[in-house]
Design an enzyme around this catalytic site. Sequence first.
Site, PDB file in Angstrom:
ATOM      1  N   TYR A 140       0.792  -1.243   0.000  1.00  0.00           N
ATOM      2  CA  TYR A 140       0.000   0.000   0.000  1.00  0.00           C
ATOM      3  C   TYR A 140       0.819   1.286   0.000  1.00  0.00           C
ATOM      4  O   TYR A 140       0.513   2.234   0.716  1.00  0.00           O
ATOM      5  CB  TYR A 140      -0.966   0.035   1.188  1.00  0.00           C
ATOM      6  N   HIS A 141       1.850   1.358  -0.841  1.00  0.00           N
ATOM      7  CA  HIS A 141       2.687   2.556  -0.906  1.00  0.00           C
ATOM      8  C   HIS A 141       2.823   3.077  -2.335  1.00  0.00           C
ATOM      9  O   HIS A 141       3.940   3.265  -2.828  1.00  0.00           O
ATOM     10  CB  HIS A 141       4.081   2.265  -0.328  1.00  0.00           C
ATOM     11  N   PRO A 142       1.715   3.343  -3.040  1.00  0.00           N
ATOM     12  CA  PRO A 142       1.846   3.840  -4.415  1.00  0.00           C
ATOM     13  C   PRO A 142       2.356   5.279  -4.453  1.00  0.00           C
ATOM     14  O   PRO A 142       1.904   6.133  -3.700  1.00  0.00           O
ATOM     15  CB  PRO A 142       0.416   3.744  -4.962  1.00  0.00           C
TER      16      PRO A 142
END
Length: 530
Positions: free
Chosen positions: A468-470
């Site tokens: 979850y680190h775009p």
Amino acid sequence: MPFDYVIVGAGSAGCVLANRLSENPNNKVCLIEAGPDDNSLFIRIPAGIIWLMRSNARNWRYYTVPQKALNNRQIYIPRGKTLGGSSAVNAMCYTRGHPWDYDHWEELGNPGWGYRDVLPLFKRSERYEPGADEFHGDRGNLNIAELRFRHPVSEGFVRAGVQAGHPATDDFNNATQEGVALYKVNQKDGERWGVARGYLHPALERDNLTVMTDTLAHRVVFDGKRATGVEVERRGRRQVIEAGQVILSGGAINSPQLLKLSGVGPREELAGHGIPLVHDLPGVGENLQDHPDVLVIHRNRRRDTLTMGSWELPFTGARALWQFFTQRQGQLTSNVAEAGGFIKSRPEEPRPDLQLHLTAAKLDNHGLNWLFSFGHGYSGHVCILRPKSRGTIGLADANPRSPALIDPRFLSHPDDMEGMVRGVKAMRQIMAQDALAPWRGEEIAPGSAVQSDEQIRDFLRRKCDNIYHPVGTCKMGVDDQAVVDPDLKVHGLEGLRVVDASIMPTLIGGNTNAPTVMIAEKAADKILAE
């Protein structure tokens, strides 16, 4: 009446900007958020992340397009859809990345973004409960605390990491980053302390700040090459919010999508959707990066981890509720991913290239597979920190309500696959140490039959996911693919900035919430200086 600033997106960047820009009573500021208020009890309760992962009201619940390198699986991409954005639904781990990450940004043509420049901004944003020092401040808005509850297996994991040869540390945000430890978390007095709580709530009483929730941005409005406002839909009614400056803070997925819907992006793509061109900017939506992640999962011989189903659950659940609501203590104060580390997958690495998280539960598919979570177990996340794969954010159509086409192209670069293979081996080595022997049951994933490198690669194709680190889709720089300059102004346009994780030219080696806060602090300084 027109505003001086309209900010699109009340996430980790937008809340900071709303606070800082409205500190001057002469500035009229409007903050727009597509989701509802952040008044959910599940947001306040740290362990509420388990439920927020499934929320339709406060989570965009995106999915990627089929990922070719992952057996054409579609990967779940949770993103916050409420005041505070993803800081309202994340695991609250407070890390910044390695100092090299920011020096690298500067080397790429972004003066003023080196580590020596951004460290004071990190310190300014922090209320670091362990106390101020050369790396931390204790007077800021973002509260950072020690965990109030630690599952015993989390502490065992830290000891196991040391037994496996990794250094112990008390701070992942120092000059070296390397080591294993329990995470510091964005909490205060046992409750989640997201960016909305730290920055936006104290500013809500200001007469010069207007916050509009449940308001979907359709497009940025332009007069020639100057942004003059934002067209939004609220309660079924469209209106244009006029402003002297428009700031996009929707994140690495929504900000490039809104730019394209507004006529800013690659000429051919916009023409294909019938969107009138305002400015041909080919880098919009390119350069997508995210941390691929996979789990090494064991059954627990004890009964002291989180579970979605067992005979003792009604008793442990009642006790946890009583402890939280009377004392702000107990399991509900857990961030679920309590322990972890930054380690090197091989000695020649110049800095940590793997990040670890230990979840005191059996997990599959982000916890969405409830049945898998029955029974006791623990899950070791491992991700490579600087993937070389690059993806895109594209338009499905010209409808603002249609989700973007998200294609991270996970593990499309062969070096990423090999880095993940080394990561699985490193996690297994930790899991095999004596410190975890009291808990260690059968390895569920990858499973004892998976041993060779090719078998691990096959396991990764079947089970690799994301953490979850775009970032990166409106990257900062001066090259042909850059979208914003080092002042975060959109190239070729006036009155328009992008301020969020999408401006990162490269993904930092850690969780991305704290760096996004720093980006907004720096942007606020630049805007106010003008």
